[in-house]
Design a protein around this motif. Structure first.
Motif, PDB file in Angstrom:
ATOM      1  N   SER A 159     -13.984  32.538   8.190  1.00 40.70           N
ATOM      2  CA  SER A 159     -13.172  31.607   7.410  1.00 40.70           C
ATOM      3  C   SER A 159     -13.158  30.235   8.075  1.00 40.70           C
ATOM      4  N   LYS A 160     -13.030  29.213   7.254  1.00 42.40           N
ATOM      5  CA  LYS A 160     -13.053  27.845   7.780  1.00 42.40           C
ATOM      6  C   LYS A 160     -11.895  27.622   8.734  1.00 42.40           C
ATOM      7  N   THR A 161     -10.727  28.153   8.409  1.00 44.23           N
ATOM      8  CA  THR A 161      -9.557  27.978   9.268  1.00 44.23           C
ATOM      9  C   THR A 161      -9.776  28.615  10.634  1.00 44.23           C
ATOM     10  N   LEU A 203     -10.267  16.339  13.779  1.00 44.42           N
ATOM     11  CA  LEU A 203     -11.723  16.500  13.751  1.00 44.42           C
ATOM     12  C   LEU A 203     -12.299  16.404  12.349  1.00 44.42           C
ATOM     13  N   LEU A 204     -11.440  16.552  11.330  1.00 41.08           N
ATOM     14  CA  LEU A 204     -11.941  16.626   9.957  1.00 41.08           C
ATOM     15  C   LEU A 204     -12.792  15.438   9.553  1.00 41.08           C
ATOM     16  N   PRO A 205     -12.419  14.178   9.890  1.00 40.83           N
ATOM     17  CA  PRO A 205     -13.302  13.060   9.496  1.00 40.83           C
ATOM     18  C   PRO A 205     -14.690  13.173  10.096  1.00 40.83           C
ATOM     19  N   VAL A 206     -14.786  13.714  11.308  1.00 39.05           N
ATOM     20  CA  VAL A 206     -16.099  13.863  11.931  1.00 39.05           C
ATOM     21  C   VAL A 206     -16.923  14.896  11.187  1.00 39.05           C
ATOM     22  N   TRP A 207     -16.277  16.017  10.784  1.00 36.14           N
ATOM     23  CA  TRP A 207     -17.000  17.054  10.044  1.00 36.14           C
ATOM     24  C   TRP A 207     -17.505  16.507   8.713  1.00 36.14           C
ATOM     25  N   LEU A 208     -16.669  15.721   8.039  1.00 39.78           N
ATOM     26  CA  LEU A 208     -17.095  15.156   6.759  1.00 39.78           C
ATOM     27  C   LEU A 208     -18.215  14.156   6.955  1.00 39.78           C
ATOM     28  N   MET A 209     -18.232  13.516   8.132  1.00 41.06           N
ATOM     29  CA  MET A 209     -19.250  12.505   8.405  1.00 41.06           C
ATOM     30  C   MET A 209     -20.618  13.136   8.627  1.00 41.06           C
ATOM     31  N   GLU A 212     -23.738  15.318   7.818  1.00 38.64           N
ATOM     32  CA  GLU A 212     -24.402  15.878   6.647  1.00 38.64           C
ATOM     33  C   GLU A 212     -25.192  17.102   7.052  1.00 38.64           C
ATOM     34  N   HIS A 213     -25.819  17.792   6.058  1.00 38.64           N
ATOM     35  CA  HIS A 213     -26.543  19.007   6.329  1.00 38.64           C
ATOM     36  C   HIS A 213     -27.813  18.691   7.104  1.00 38.64           C
ATOM     37  N   THR A 214     -27.790  19.001   8.400  1.00 35.20           N
ATOM     38  CA  THR A 214     -28.979  18.859   9.224  1.00 35.20           C
ATOM     39  C   THR A 214     -29.146  20.131  10.032  1.00 35.20           C
ATOM     40  N   THR A 215     -30.348  20.348  10.549  1.00 41.20           N
ATOM     41  CA  THR A 215     -30.599  21.509  11.387  1.00 41.20           C
ATOM     42  C   THR A 215     -30.915  21.032  12.774  1.00 41.20           C
ATOM     43  N   LEU A 216     -30.143  21.479  13.793  1.00 44.29           N
ATOM     44  CA  LEU A 216     -30.346  21.089  15.168  1.00 44.29           C
ATOM     45  C   LEU A 216     -30.915  22.257  15.948  1.00 44.29           C
ATOM     46  N   ALA A 217     -31.951  21.999  16.747  1.00 42.47           N
ATOM     47  CA  ALA A 217     -32.543  23.046  17.562  1.00 42.47           C
ATOM     48  C   ALA A 217     -31.595  23.378  18.698  1.00 42.47           C
ATOM     49  N   VAL A 218     -31.231  24.660  18.860  1.00 41.30           N
ATOM     50  CA  VAL A 218     -30.323  25.113  19.896  1.00 41.30           C
ATOM     51  C   VAL A 218     -31.054  26.073  20.804  1.00 41.30           C
ATOM     52  N   GLU A 219     -31.059  25.801  22.097  1.00 42.53           N
ATOM     53  CA  GLU A 219     -31.758  26.651  23.030  1.00 42.53           C
ATOM     54  C   GLU A 219     -31.020  27.972  23.209  1.00 42.53           C
ATOM     55  N   ASP A 255     -19.233  27.788   7.583  1.00 42.76           N
ATOM     56  CA  ASP A 255     -19.390  26.702   6.618  1.00 42.76           C
ATOM     57  C   ASP A 255     -20.488  25.768   7.155  1.00 42.76           C
ATOM     58  N   PRO A 256     -21.422  25.308   6.298  1.00 42.43           N
ATOM     59  CA  PRO A 256     -22.570  24.525   6.782  1.00 42.43           C
ATOM     60  C   PRO A 256     -22.197  23.331   7.658  1.00 42.43           C
ATOM     61  N   GLN A 257     -21.160  22.579   7.273  1.00 43.27           N
ATOM     62  CA  GLN A 257     -20.776  21.417   8.073  1.00 43.27           C
ATOM     63  C   GLN A 257     -20.235  21.834   9.434  1.00 43.27           C
ATOM     64  N   LEU A 258     -19.436  22.889   9.460  1.00 43.72           N
ATOM     65  CA  LEU A 258     -18.921  23.389  10.728  1.00 43.72           C
ATOM     66  C   LEU A 258     -20.037  23.982  11.576  1.00 43.72           C
ATOM     67  N   GLN A 259     -21.022  24.598  10.917  1.00 45.21           N
ATOM     68  CA  GLN A 259     -22.154  25.160  11.641  1.00 45.21           C
ATOM     69  C   GLN A 259     -22.928  24.056  12.368  1.00 45.21           C
TER      70      GLN A 259
END
Length: 374
Positions: A47-49, A15-21, A23-30, A83-87
């Protein structure tokens, strides 16, 4: 390390390449009952792990069709400080998983935000694959920020149509050697959506365009998407076509980037290019398109372009001008409505076939009102 631990770690690495792909965006979550039931602890960052392991576990549950449990894992993780990317990735999975659970037994699908009325091509991203959602989001964002695309009348719906139950895609669809999907169930669900073209994201298969539908897999890059997108407006590949494909294409009509010389002693006719505002006689260059055919193809650029090697990402200015002209005046390439009409014809469902033929005629009438300005 146990076998299960090794498997989870391998999935997280995948999954790591997808996480790196992403960028910092904010998605509306219901807000859903599942998310309300999840504990919220924003005092310390997970923790990231640990987050990666929880995310991988949620994906495993989803693949096992344990949709409720998977959605609960995403909801719980989304409530934590990550972590922002994981979030961003977790929020994306949480949104679509929760929406799927909410709409699974409902006859009314979640509504899509509208696209501007002046768009000539209205693209709807579609996938049955949870792990293709980040790829679709990334392509959507890149497209909105791509200066090459800024003047083209092409719009993408802000939300990906997620259908993990009825939509089935295979890498060797109907023994074609290409990626394809079962589309009749999808056609029934999106009858009221004012799209013109579809982009299907799947796990694995060869990228291709069939009429108004594009098929991509997880390995395809944004540059592949742009290359395939040009096919929607009639652009032809500038690399050597197979003998079978060259037999059909090289005996066909001229394209925004390619014209043909049928015999050795005839002249290259550029009247079509002139008609679409492409002044390129000085850039007339032999192309490799018809290397496997007796016809010689010519392109409108002396340099390698995105239609020959998509990763060069080079789109000449005259190509962009011709592309926009195609969008505004000459919708000579079919929309996705044609795909559905043909599928229903094959299944002897005349009423539904006529419905989609009418949709196609409406698309043509909408896009040909400026023909007189050529």
């Amino acid at each position: 390390m146990t076998v299960l631990s090794k498997w989870v770690l391998a999935l997280a690495c995948a999954l790591l390449p997808v996480w790196l792909m992403i960028e910092h965006t904010t998605l509306a979550v219901e807000t859903t009952p599942e998310s309300l039931a999840a504990p919220i602890n924003k005092s310390t960052q997970v923790s990231k792990t640990a987050a990666e392991q929880h995310l991988a576990h949620g994906l495993v549950l989803w693949r096992d069709k344990k949709y409720q449990q998977s959605a609960q894992v995403f909801a719980s993780l989304a409530a934590e400080k990550l972590d922002p990317q994981l979030q961003t990735l977790t929020n994306l999975y949480h949104y679509h998983a929760s929406a799927f659970i909410h709409n699974e037994h409902s006859e009314v699908s979640h509504p899509l935000s509208a696209v501007p009325k002046n768009c000539k091509q209205k693209l709807l991203f579609v996938t049955a694959d949870l792990e293709s959602l980040p790829q679709a989001e990334y392509f959507r964002k890149r497209f909105s920020q791509d200066p090459r695309m800024s003047d083209l009348s092409i719009c993408i719906y802000e939300q990906t149509w997620f259908d993990p139950i009825d939509l089935v895609c295979k890498e060797n669809w109907q023994q074609s050697g290409r990626l394809g999907c079962q589309l009749l169930s999808l056609a029934e669900k999106i009858k009221t959506v004012p799209f013109t073209h579809l982009v299907m994201f799947a796990k694995k298969g060869k990228a291709n365009v069939h009429n108004g539908i594009m098929f991509l897999d997880r390995k395809d890059t944004y540059d592949v998407f742009i290359h395939e997108l040009a096919h929607f407006s009639g652009f032809i590949d500038e690399y050597p076509l197979s003998k079978m494909l060259a037999k059909r294409v090289c005996a066909g009509v001229d394209a925004p980037n390619i014209v043909f010389k049928k015999t050795k002693h005839s002249k290259v006719d550029t009247k079509y290019w002139d008609s679409i505002g492409l002044s390129s006689s000085a850039d007339l260059t032999a192309a490799r398109t018809c290397d496997n055919h007796s016809t010689q193809a010519y392109k409108a650029s002396k340099k390698l372009t995105f239609m020959e090697y998509h990763d060069t990402a080079f789109i000449p200015a005259n190509y962009l001008k011709a592309w926009q002209n195609q969008l505004q005046n000459t919708p000579n390439q079919p929309s996705a409505h044609v795909n559905f009409a043909q599928l229903y014809e094959q299944s002897n469902n005349l009423p539904e076939s006529q419905f989609w033929r009418a949709k196609y005629q409406q698309y043509l009438q909408t896009n040909t009102h400026k023909i007189g300005n050529l």
